[in-house]
Structure formats: structure tokens, C-alpha cells
Design a protein around this motif. Structure first.
Motif, PDB file in Angstrom:
ATOM      1  N   VAL A  28       0.847  -1.194   0.000  1.00 16.87           N
ATOM      2  CA  VAL A  28       0.000   0.000   0.000  1.00 16.87           C
ATOM      3  C   VAL A  28       0.880   1.241   0.000  1.00 16.87           C
ATOM      4  CG1 VAL A  28      -1.659   1.331   1.334  1.00 16.87           C
ATOM      5  CG2 VAL A  28      -1.899  -1.137   1.182  1.00 16.87           C
ATOM      6  N   GLU A  29       1.944   1.197   0.823  1.00 15.94           N
ATOM      7  CA  GLU A  29       2.817   2.360   0.939  1.00 15.94           C
ATOM      8  C   GLU A  29       3.535   2.656  -0.383  1.00 15.94           C
ATOM      9  OE1 GLU A  29       5.427   1.725   4.210  1.00 15.94           O
ATOM     10  OE2 GLU A  29       3.757   1.625   5.626  1.00 15.94           O
ATOM     11  N   THR A  30       4.007   1.605  -1.041  1.00 18.59           N
ATOM     12  CA  THR A  30       4.756   1.819  -2.287  1.00 18.59           C
ATOM     13  C   THR A  30       3.838   2.102  -3.461  1.00 18.59           C
ATOM     14  OG1 THR A  30       4.718  -0.520  -2.788  1.00 18.59           O
ATOM     15  CG2 THR A  30       6.632   0.292  -1.585  1.00 18.59           C
ATOM     16  N   GLY A  31       2.562   1.797  -3.291  1.00 18.02           N
ATOM     17  CA  GLY A  31       1.628   2.031  -4.391  1.00 18.02           C
ATOM     18  C   GLY A  31       1.598   0.901  -5.392  1.00 18.02           C
ATOM     19  N   ALA A  32       2.439  -0.134  -5.165  1.00 18.96           N
ATOM     20  CA  ALA A  32       2.513  -1.220  -6.125  1.00 18.96           C
ATOM     21  C   ALA A  32       1.190  -1.944  -6.306  1.00 18.96           C
ATOM     22  CB  ALA A  32       3.584  -2.219  -5.688  1.00 18.96           C
ATOM     23  N   ALA A  33       0.439  -2.079  -5.215  1.00 17.32           N
ATOM     24  CA  ALA A  33      -0.820  -2.822  -5.301  1.00 17.32           C
ATOM     25  C   ALA A  33      -1.870  -2.077  -6.096  1.00 17.32           C
ATOM     26  CB  ALA A  33      -1.337  -3.118  -3.906  1.00 17.32           C
ATOM     27  N   SER A  34      -1.724  -0.750  -6.258  1.00 19.05           N
ATOM     28  CA  SER A  34      -2.751   0.027  -6.950  1.00 19.05           C
ATOM     29  C   SER A  34      -2.867  -0.379  -8.412  1.00 19.05           C
ATOM     30  CB  SER A  34      -2.439   1.521  -6.838  1.00 19.05           C
ATOM     31  OG  SER A  34      -1.256   1.815  -7.543  1.00 19.05           O
ATOM     32  N   TYR A  35      -1.786  -0.957  -8.993  1.00 19.73           N
ATOM     33  CA  TYR A  35      -1.848  -1.401 -10.383  1.00 19.73           C
ATOM     34  C   TYR A  35      -2.916  -2.466 -10.575  1.00 19.73           C
ATOM     35  CZ  TYR A  35       2.493   1.084 -11.418  1.00 19.73           C
ATOM     36  OH  TYR A  35       3.443   2.041 -11.618  1.00 19.73           O
ATOM     37  N   GLY A  36      -3.180  -3.230  -9.509  1.00 24.09           N
ATOM     38  CA  GLY A  36      -4.208  -4.266  -9.579  1.00 24.09           C
ATOM     39  C   GLY A  36      -5.605  -3.688  -9.640  1.00 24.09           C
ATOM     40  N   ALA A  37      -5.700  -2.341  -9.512  1.00 20.68           N
ATOM     41  CA  ALA A  37      -7.016  -1.714  -9.475  1.00 20.68           C
ATOM     42  C   ALA A  37      -7.628  -1.546 -10.857  1.00 20.68           C
ATOM     43  CB  ALA A  37      -6.903  -0.347  -8.810  1.00 20.68           C
ATOM     44  N   ALA A  38      -6.860  -1.814 -11.925  1.00 12.35           N
ATOM     45  CA  ALA A  38      -7.391  -1.627 -13.280  1.00 12.35           C
ATOM     46  C   ALA A  38      -8.542  -2.592 -13.531  1.00 12.35           C
ATOM     47  CB  ALA A  38      -6.286  -1.853 -14.301  1.00 12.35           C
ATOM     48  N   SER A  39      -9.640  -2.052 -14.012  1.00 12.98           N
ATOM     49  CA  SER A  39     -10.802  -2.875 -14.335  1.00 12.98           C
ATOM     50  C   SER A  39     -10.891  -3.040 -15.854  1.00 12.98           C
ATOM     51  CB  SER A  39     -12.068  -2.216 -13.804  1.00 12.98           C
ATOM     52  OG  SER A  39     -12.250  -0.975 -14.455  1.00 12.98           O
ATOM     53  N   ASP A  59     -10.356  -7.271   4.778  1.00 16.97           N
ATOM     54  CA  ASP A  59     -10.699  -6.023   5.449  1.00 16.97           C
ATOM     55  C   ASP A  59      -9.673  -4.927   5.204  1.00 16.97           C
ATOM     56  OD1 ASP A  59     -11.806  -8.016   8.185  1.00 16.97           O
ATOM     57  OD2 ASP A  59     -12.987  -7.130   6.565  1.00 16.97           O
ATOM     58  N   LYS A  60      -8.576  -5.276   4.538  1.00 24.45           N
ATOM     59  CA  LYS A  60      -7.502  -4.301   4.372  1.00 24.45           C
ATOM     60  C   LYS A  60      -7.771  -3.342   3.210  1.00 24.45           C
ATOM     61  CE  LYS A  60      -4.611  -5.524   7.544  1.00 24.45           C
ATOM     62  NZ  LYS A  60      -4.208  -4.579   8.592  1.00 24.45           N
ATOM     63  N   THR A  61      -7.382  -2.101   3.419  1.00 29.24           N
ATOM     64  CA  THR A  61      -7.396  -1.153   2.315  1.00 29.24           C
ATOM     65  C   THR A  61      -6.201  -1.461   1.419  1.00 29.24           C
ATOM     66  OG1 THR A  61      -8.423   0.521   3.653  1.00 29.24           O
ATOM     67  CG2 THR A  61      -7.241   1.273   1.707  1.00 29.24           C
ATOM     68  N   VAL A  62      -6.452  -1.650   0.154  1.00 24.87           N
ATOM     69  CA  VAL A  62      -5.376  -2.059  -0.749  1.00 24.87           C
ATOM     70  C   VAL A  62      -4.718  -0.877  -1.431  1.00 24.87           C
ATOM     71  CG1 VAL A  62      -4.851  -3.378  -2.819  1.00 24.87           C
ATOM     72  CG2 VAL A  62      -6.370  -4.325  -1.098  1.00 24.87           C
ATOM     73  N   THR A  92      -7.820   4.873  -5.425  1.00 23.68           N
ATOM     74  CA  THR A  92      -7.934   4.270  -6.760  1.00 23.68           C
ATOM     75  C   THR A  92      -9.251   3.525  -6.929  1.00 23.68           C
ATOM     76  OG1 THR A  92      -6.835   2.267  -6.025  1.00 23.68           O
ATOM     77  CG2 THR A  92      -5.448   3.982  -6.990  1.00 23.68           C
ATOM     78  N   GLY A  93     -10.113   3.635  -5.941  1.00 26.25           N
ATOM     79  CA  GLY A  93     -11.398   2.951  -6.064  1.00 26.25           C
ATOM     80  C   GLY A  93     -11.376   1.550  -5.500  1.00 26.25           C
ATOM     81  N   ILE A  94     -10.187   1.043  -5.185  1.00 25.56           N
ATOM     82  CA  ILE A  94     -10.073  -0.303  -4.615  1.00 25.56           C
ATOM     83  C   ILE A  94     -10.071  -0.179  -3.099  1.00 25.56           C
ATOM     84  CG2 ILE A  94      -8.476  -2.215  -4.250  1.00 25.56           C
ATOM     85  CD1 ILE A  94      -9.435  -2.568  -6.880  1.00 25.56           C
ATOM     86  N   GLN A  95     -11.006  -0.803  -2.455  1.00 27.63           N
ATOM     87  CA  GLN A  95     -11.095  -0.699  -1.000  1.00 27.63           C
ATOM     88  C   GLN A  95     -10.574  -1.950  -0.296  1.00 27.63           C
ATOM     89  OE1 GLN A  95     -11.858   2.165   0.529  1.00 27.63           O
ATOM     90  NE2 GLN A  95     -12.005   3.023  -1.514  1.00 27.63           N
ATOM     91  N   THR A  96     -10.776  -3.093  -0.901  1.00 28.87           N
ATOM     92  CA  THR A  96     -10.407  -4.336  -0.222  1.00 28.87           C
ATOM     93  C   THR A  96      -9.728  -5.288  -1.195  1.00 28.87           C
ATOM     94  OG1 THR A  96     -12.485  -5.391  -0.770  1.00 28.87           O
ATOM     95  CG2 THR A  96     -12.422  -4.157   1.301  1.00 28.87           C
ATOM     96  N   GLU A  97      -9.069  -6.288  -0.606  1.00 25.97           N
ATOM     97  CA  GLU A  97      -8.447  -7.339  -1.415  1.00 25.97           C
ATOM     98  C   GLU A  97      -9.524  -8.083  -2.210  1.00 25.97           C
ATOM     99  OE1 GLU A  97      -5.534  -7.852  -2.153  1.00 25.97           O
ATOM    100  OE2 GLU A  97      -5.323  -9.922  -2.794  1.00 25.97           O
ATOM    101  N   ALA A  98     -10.698  -8.219  -1.591  1.00 27.85           N
ATOM    102  CA  ALA A  98     -11.802  -8.906  -2.272  1.00 27.85           C
ATOM    103  C   ALA A  98     -12.205  -8.170  -3.547  1.00 27.85           C
ATOM    104  CB  ALA A  98     -12.998  -9.018  -1.332  1.00 27.85           C
ATOM    105  N   LEU A 157      -9.596  -8.806  -6.210  1.00 24.74           N
ATOM    106  CA  LEU A 157      -9.763 -10.152  -6.778  1.00 24.74           C
ATOM    107  C   LEU A 157     -10.960 -10.196  -7.724  1.00 24.74           C
ATOM    108  CD1 LEU A 157      -8.957 -12.341  -3.638  1.00 24.74           C
ATOM    109  CD2 LEU A 157      -7.584 -12.115  -5.712  1.00 24.74           C
ATOM    110  N   LYS A 158     -11.994  -9.455  -7.361  1.00 23.29           N
ATOM    111  CA  LYS A 158     -13.197  -9.410  -8.211  1.00 23.29           C
ATOM    112  C   LYS A 158     -12.859  -8.798  -9.569  1.00 23.29           C
ATOM    113  CE  LYS A 158     -17.775  -7.332  -8.401  1.00 23.29           C
ATOM    114  NZ  LYS A 158     -18.554  -6.199  -7.903  1.00 23.29           N
ATOM    115  N   ARG A 159     -12.095  -7.704  -9.533  1.00 23.05           N
ATOM    116  CA  ARG A 159     -11.706  -7.052 -10.796  1.00 23.05           C
ATOM    117  C   ARG A 159     -10.786  -7.961 -11.617  1.00 23.05           C
ATOM    118  NH1 ARG A 159     -11.033  -0.520  -9.870  1.00 23.05           N
ATOM    119  NH2 ARG A 159     -12.959  -0.247  -8.740  1.00 23.05           N
ATOM    120  N   GLN A 160      -9.912  -8.679 -10.920  1.00 24.24           N
ATOM    121  CA  GLN A 160      -9.014  -9.606 -11.605  1.00 24.24           C
ATOM    122  C   GLN A 160      -9.819 -10.698 -12.307  1.00 24.24           C
ATOM    123  OE1 GLN A 160      -5.437  -9.335 -11.643  1.00 24.24           O
ATOM    124  NE2 GLN A 160      -5.902 -10.684 -13.351  1.00 24.24           N
TER     125      GLN A 160
END
Lengths: 303, 57
Positions: free
Chosen positions: A10-21, B6-9, B13-19, B22-25
Motif C-alpha cells: 500500500v505504501e509503495t503504491g505497487a498494489a494500486s496497479y491491480g485496481a485496473a478494471s 478487510d484491508k485497504t489495498v 484508486t477505487g479499490i477498497q479491499t483485497e476482495a 480479486l473481483k476485478r481480476q
């Protein structure tokens, strides 16, 4: 992954890339630009003499759409730094950090190559070569070379957007003829007044991003004069399809009216002090091109 | 892995949880699968049309 690892990502922002829909990938293809590209490509395909099997025609249009979208995706990858500065573009997936830039580049390159290869195998290699040339021109000549270097960026770079009717034509005939060059010229000469109208009321944006659009470099007065010259040059080109047998009398009448209104809108912009006429001209320019090709298509289908 | 859903990811960016991630993936995987099927179908239909027209399949 432990909580600690998750927190670090979260801190590095690396996980935000997974946010692409899926929606973000669609946005990467610039669907609004794609619609005009598809329509002009369809016009070239319909007015061209000859016959193309409907399935192959549909594949040709699909390839034009995917190819244009792919070039748009590569453009967004390259321009992600300035897109983050401009209000018009900062909501895009890359400036928002929702997508890995490498993934966006791979997506664009893969679709670009796939669209050209499919066009070649399914339709013909002349159309495929033109599609590849248009994509390469947009990415290497416009995006990487001209856009940040010269106020003539959209004049020369506009050639990339002018290819679709020529590609559609080549899909049917397998060649490039005078008529398809005229359709190319129609979009080529339409592009500068269209984009400069936008650049006039988005001047602050372009200036902040360091993009040397004509209103930023030469001022609004000079831009408005240039816009008028281009609409005047566009007028005979708009009428020309009638004289090479591509358009009929309805198209001739329509192109005179639409071209005349385009010139009048440029005169209004030239005489005005505020940005409202430029906004109206920008909107009208889209309508102009849409109606010009709609007339060509409609008259050919009705014949 | 504990309490991951429950974690903020990725704030902002609109992503609130790991779930949600995974849903978007999963949605992306389904989209890729559908595109592959569509591509195979296009190649198949094009081959049939080209062969029926006497061109190279």
C-alpha cells in the motif's frame, strides 16, 4: 501475503496497479475517437467500387477500430506524464495509477500487431500495410516526435487520423486511388481547425503540460487566422468527392452547406474575443465530419 | 494471510479491499477468455469465407 507485506505494498503504491478494471482497458482504447475512425473507415469501404464479402468487411472495420484503439493506448502510455497535468486527461487509468504502464504498452503493441496481421490475412495486405503505417505514424511521428516539439504537431500528425477511409477503400479495391486520397485529404485538412478550436479553450492546460499547441506558441489571433485558412482549403476538398464520382448530387449540396457553415464558424471564432465560438466550432467540426461521411454512405446505399 | 479482505489495498484508486481487487481480476480474466473465443471464431469464419471465395484460407 502477511499483513505487513500488504501494508508495504500500500505504501509503495505497487498494489494500486491491480485496481485496473475491464472498463480501464476499454478507456485505454479511446472509444470516442474510435467511433469517428470506424465511421470514416466504413465510409471508405462502402463508397469504394467493387465487392467485399460482408464478413470480411466487418473484420476490416474491426481491425481499423482495434488498430486505432491500440495506437491510442500506446499514446496514453507515452503521454502519461503530461496526461497527469492536464484536466482533460488526468482521469485516465495511467495518470490515476490504476494500471501498470508496462501492461498498457504491451496491451497496445499486441493489439496493434494483431489488428494488422488479421487485416492482412483476412482482407488484403495493402489495407494491412496502410493500417500499420497509420499506427506507426500516430505513435512514432505524432506522439513521440512532433507532439512536444512543434506547433505543427497536429497538422502533420493529423495524417494518422486521415488514413481510415483510405484503409476502408483499400480493403475493397486493394489499391490507393485519387478518390481515396481525396477522402484522406478531407480529414487531413479538417484536423487542424478541429484541434485548434479545442486548444484555444484548453490553452492553459496545454501550456501547463508544455505541449506547444499553436495558441500557446503563436497566440490566439494567429491560431484563429490559421483555422480560417484551413476551413477555406477544406471547402473545395469537401466538394471534390462529387467530381471523382464518389458522391452524388445530395452529397454535393450537403458538402457545400456544411463546408460553408464551417467557414462561417471559423469567421465567428476569428471575430470573437471569448472562447464560446471556439467551443461551438469544436462541436460543429465533429458534426461536420460525421455528416459528410454520413452523406457519402447514405447516398451510396440509396443508389 | 489474515484479515486480508478487510484491508485497504490502494487508497484513492477505487479499490477498497483485497476482495474487490480479486473481483476485478476475475472480471479481467473472463474478458480475456471471451476475447480469445471471439478471436478463434473470427479466424474460423474468415477461413471459411476465404475458402468459399477461392482465396487462400
Amino acid at each position: 501475503m502477511t499483513d505487513t507485506a500488504l501494508d508495504m505494498s500500500v505504501e509503495t503504491g505497487a498494489a494500486s496497479y491491480g485496481a485496473a478494471s475491464v472498463k480501464d482497458y476499454v478507456a485505454l482504447l479511446k472509444p470516442r475517437v474510435m467511433s469517428l475512425v470506424v465511421f470514416s473507415g466504413l465510409a471508405g469501404l462502402i463508397v469504394a467500387p467493387g465487392h467485399l464479402h460482408p464478413v470480411l468487411a466487418a473484420v476490416a472495420i474491426l481491425c481499423i477500430a482495434i488498430g486505432a484503439g491500440a495506437a491510442g493506448a500506446i499514446n496514453m502510455w507515452y503521454d502519461r506524464d503530461i496526461d497527469a497535468i492536464m484536466a482533460r486527461t488526468q482521469k485516465r487509468p495511467l495518470p490515476q495509477g490504476r494500471m501498470d504502464p508496462d501492461e498498457a504498452l504491451a496491451f497496445g503493441v499486441f493489439l496493434s500487431v494483431a489488428s494488422v496481421v488479421l487485416m492482412g490475412l483476412a482482407v488484403n495486405w495493402v489495407a494491412a500495410a496502410l493500417l500499420g503505417l497509420a499506427n506507426a505514424f500516430y505513435v512514432f511521428v505524432y506522439t513521440m516526435w512532433l507532439k512536444r516539439r512543434t506547433p505543427q504537431n497536429i497538422v502533420i500528425g493529423g495524417a494518422a487520423g486521415a488514413f481510415p477511409p483510405m484503409i476502408g477503400w483499400a480493403a475493397v479495391t486493394g489499391d490507393v486511388s485519387l478518390a481515396s486520397i481525396i477522402l484522406f485529404a478531407l480529414i487531413f485538412f479538417w484536423t487542424p481547425p478541429h484541434f485548434w478550436a479545442l486548444a484555444i479553450f484548453r490553452k492553459v492546460d496545454y501550456s501547463a503540460a508544455g505541449v506547444p499547441m499553436l495558441p500557446v506558441v503563436a497566440g490566439e489571433a494567429e491560431t484563429k487566422r490559421q483555422m480560417l485558412w484551413y476551413t477555406l482549403a477544406l471547402f473545395p476538398i469537401g466538394v471534390a468527392p462529387y467530381f471523382v464520382g464518389v458522391g452524388g448530387p445530395v452529397y454535393l449540396a450537403g458538402s457545400i452547406i456544411l463546408g460553408g457553415l464551417f467557414v462561417l464558424s471559423a469567421i465567428r471564432v476569428l471575430r470573437s474575443e471569448d472562447h464560446k465560438p471556439a467551443k461551438q466550432m469544436f462541436t460543429y467540426s465533429i458534426l461536420y465530419l460525421f455528416l459528410m461521411f454520413a452523406l457519402l454512405i447514405g447516398e451510396r446505399l440509396a443508389a | 494471510m489474515t484479515n486480508q479482505t478487510d484491508k485497504t489495498v490502494a487508497p484513492g484508486t477505487g479499490i477498497q479491499t483485497e476482495a474487490e481487487r480479486l473481483k476485478r481480476q476475475r472480471q479481467k480474466n473472463i474478458a480475456v477468455a471471451l476475447l480469445l473465443v471471439a478471436f478463434v471464431a473470427i479466424v474460423y469464419v474468415v477461413a471459411i469465407v476465404r475458402m468459399s471465395e477461392g482465396g487462400p484460407g
